[in-house]
Design a protein around this motif. Structure first.
Motif, PDB file in Angstrom:
ATOM      1  N   GLY A  93      19.827  35.738  53.600  1.00 31.38           N
ATOM      2  CA  GLY A  93      20.765  36.111  52.562  1.00 31.38           C
ATOM      3  C   GLY A  93      21.136  35.009  51.588  1.00 31.38           C
ATOM      4  N   CYS A  94      20.631  33.813  51.775  1.00 30.72           N
ATOM      5  CA  CYS A  94      20.964  32.760  50.820  1.00 30.72           C
ATOM      6  C   CYS A  94      20.208  33.005  49.518  1.00 30.72           C
ATOM      7  N   ASN A  95      20.773  32.538  48.428  1.00 25.61           N
ATOM      8  CA  ASN A  95      20.074  32.686  47.157  1.00 25.61           C
ATOM      9  C   ASN A  95      19.808  31.335  46.509  1.00 25.61           C
ATOM     10  N   THR A  96      20.027  30.278  47.280  1.00 30.09           N
ATOM     11  CA  THR A  96      19.831  28.932  46.740  1.00 30.09           C
ATOM     12  C   THR A  96      18.553  28.286  47.243  1.00 30.09           C
ATOM     13  N   LYS A  97      17.802  29.008  48.058  1.00 33.26           N
ATOM     14  CA  LYS A  97      16.581  28.480  48.672  1.00 33.26           C
ATOM     15  C   LYS A  97      16.855  27.162  49.381  1.00 33.26           C
ATOM     16  N   MET A  98      17.983  27.149  50.081  1.00 32.65           N
ATOM     17  CA  MET A  98      18.362  25.990  50.864  1.00 32.65           C
ATOM     18  C   MET A  98      17.821  26.178  52.274  1.00 32.65           C
ATOM     19  N   LEU A  99      17.082  25.218  52.756  1.00 33.33           N
ATOM     20  CA  LEU A  99      16.512  25.349  54.088  1.00 33.33           C
ATOM     21  C   LEU A  99      17.618  25.341  55.124  1.00 33.33           C
ATOM     22  N   ASN A 100      17.441  26.147  56.161  1.00 34.31           N
ATOM     23  CA  ASN A 100      18.456  26.212  57.212  1.00 34.31           C
ATOM     24  C   ASN A 100      17.830  25.833  58.543  1.00 34.31           C
ATOM     25  N   ASP A 101      18.655  25.776  59.553  1.00 40.07           N
ATOM     26  CA  ASP A 101      18.158  25.390  60.867  1.00 40.07           C
ATOM     27  C   ASP A 101      17.855  26.597  61.752  1.00 40.07           C
ATOM     28  N   LYS A 102      17.754  27.754  61.142  1.00 42.66           N
ATOM     29  CA  LYS A 102      17.429  28.974  61.866  1.00 42.66           C
ATOM     30  C   LYS A 102      16.000  28.872  62.401  1.00 42.66           C
ATOM     31  N   ILE A 103      15.812  29.242  63.646  1.00 41.86           N
ATOM     32  CA  ILE A 103      14.482  29.195  64.253  1.00 41.86           C
ATOM     33  C   ILE A 103      13.826  30.552  64.097  1.00 41.86           C
ATOM     34  N   GLU A 104      12.699  30.561  63.473  1.00 45.14           N
ATOM     35  CA  GLU A 104      11.904  31.769  63.340  1.00 45.14           C
ATOM     36  C   GLU A 104      10.770  31.706  64.357  1.00 45.14           C
ATOM     37  N   TRP A 105      10.430  32.836  64.923  1.00 42.33           N
ATOM     38  CA  TRP A 105       9.353  32.924  65.898  1.00 42.33           C
ATOM     39  C   TRP A 105       8.308  33.883  65.375  1.00 42.33           C
ATOM     40  N   LYS A 106       7.089  33.694  65.851  1.00 45.29           N
ATOM     41  CA  LYS A 106       6.043  34.642  65.491  1.00 45.29           C
ATOM     42  C   LYS A 106       5.070  34.787  66.654  1.00 45.29           C
ATOM     43  N   ILE A 107       4.419  35.929  66.681  1.00 42.87           N
ATOM     44  CA  ILE A 107       3.341  36.161  67.643  1.00 42.87           C
ATOM     45  C   ILE A 107       2.091  35.554  67.031  1.00 42.87           C
ATOM     46  N   THR A 108       1.394  34.760  67.807  1.00 46.49           N
ATOM     47  CA  THR A 108       0.199  34.092  67.318  1.00 46.49           C
ATOM     48  C   THR A 108      -0.980  35.070  67.253  1.00 46.49           C
ATOM     49  N   GLU A 109      -2.054  34.612  66.660  1.00 46.95           N
ATOM     50  CA  GLU A 109      -3.281  35.416  66.621  1.00 46.95           C
ATOM     51  C   GLU A 109      -3.738  35.742  68.038  1.00 46.95           C
ATOM     52  N   LYS A 110      -3.645  34.769  68.930  1.00 44.31           N
ATOM     53  CA  LYS A 110      -4.014  34.982  70.342  1.00 44.31           C
ATOM     54  C   LYS A 110      -3.141  36.078  70.952  1.00 44.31           C
ATOM     55  N   GLY A 111      -1.848  36.057  70.638  1.00 43.62           N
ATOM     56  CA  GLY A 111      -0.936  37.085  71.135  1.00 43.62           C
ATOM     57  C   GLY A 111      -1.285  38.461  70.608  1.00 43.62           C
ATOM     58  N   HIS A 112      -1.631  38.537  69.317  1.00 47.39           N
ATOM     59  CA  HIS A 112      -2.014  39.829  68.732  1.00 47.39           C
ATOM     60  C   HIS A 112      -3.296  40.358  69.353  1.00 47.39           C
ATOM     61  N   LYS A 113      -4.224  39.456  69.660  1.00 52.33           N
ATOM     62  CA  LYS A 113      -5.490  39.888  70.274  1.00 52.33           C
ATOM     63  C   LYS A 113      -5.257  40.491  71.648  1.00 52.33           C
ATOM     64  N   VAL A 114      -4.423  39.856  72.459  1.00 51.03           N
ATOM     65  CA  VAL A 114      -4.167  40.379  73.800  1.00 51.03           C
ATOM     66  C   VAL A 114      -3.411  41.711  73.732  1.00 51.03           C
ATOM     67  N   LEU A 115      -2.520  41.856  72.759  1.00 49.82           N
ATOM     68  CA  LEU A 115      -1.814  43.125  72.591  1.00 49.82           C
ATOM     69  C   LEU A 115      -2.778  44.233  72.163  1.00 49.82           C
ATOM     70  N   LYS A 116      -3.716  43.874  71.308  1.00 47.89           N
ATOM     71  CA  LYS A 116      -4.695  44.856  70.859  1.00 47.89           C
ATOM     72  C   LYS A 116      -5.565  45.322  72.027  1.00 47.89           C
ATOM     73  N   LYS A 117      -5.929  44.390  72.907  1.00 47.20           N
ATOM     74  CA  LYS A 117      -6.720  44.752  74.091  1.00 47.20           C
ATOM     75  C   LYS A 117      -5.938  45.688  75.009  1.00 47.20           C
ATOM     76  N   MET A 118      -4.617  45.461  75.112  1.00 47.24           N
ATOM     77  CA  MET A 118      -3.770  46.331  75.942  1.00 47.24           C
ATOM     78  C   MET A 118      -3.762  47.755  75.420  1.00 47.24           C
ATOM     79  N   GLU A 119      -3.738  47.889  74.081  1.00 47.00           N
ATOM     80  CA  GLU A 119      -3.681  49.217  73.468  1.00 47.00           C
ATOM     81  C   GLU A 119      -5.005  49.943  73.601  1.00 47.00           C
ATOM     82  N   GLY A 120      -6.092  49.170  73.548  1.00 48.03           N
ATOM     83  CA  GLY A 120      -7.446  49.718  73.518  1.00 48.03           C
ATOM     84  C   GLY A 120      -7.835  50.420  74.723  1.00 48.03           C
TER      85      GLY A 120
END
Length: 87
Positions: free
Chosen positions: A60-87
């Motif tokens: 929600g900031c509009n000043t493009k000020m960096l914050n200390d919020k930690i963002e997480w993401k699923i890696t490519e390896k994680g997406h591959k294993v999830l895709k195998k689970m669905e398959g």
């Protein structure tokens, strides 16, 4: 259990220990341990905050000020294993 947590993270987009704990009925300490295993296995990782993140950031900031919020993401390896689970 690791894949169940990874699947929930993908489905809900929420990496919060408290959220995962409540959704799966697991103790928070166990969820933290599992998240650490997902990190060490290369299925999830921290996504650093820099100005390029501002385009998709929801803080929600509009000043493009960096914050200390930690963002997480699923890696490519994680997406591959999830895709195998669905398959």
């Amino acid at each position: 259990m690791l894949l169940r947590i990874l699947s929930l993270i993908q489905e809900k987009g929420n990496f919060s220990t408290n959220f995962i704990s409540k959704e799966l009925g697991l103790p928070a300490a166990l969820v933290d341990d599992m998240k650490n295993k997902l990190i060490s296995s290369g299925y999830i990782e921290k996504d650093s905050c820099d100005t390029s993140m501002c385009e998709k950031c929801s803080c929600g900031c509009n000043t493009k000020m960096l914050n200390d919020k930690i963002e997480w993401k699923i890696t490519e390896k994680g997406h591959k294993v999830l895709k195998k689970m669905e398959g």
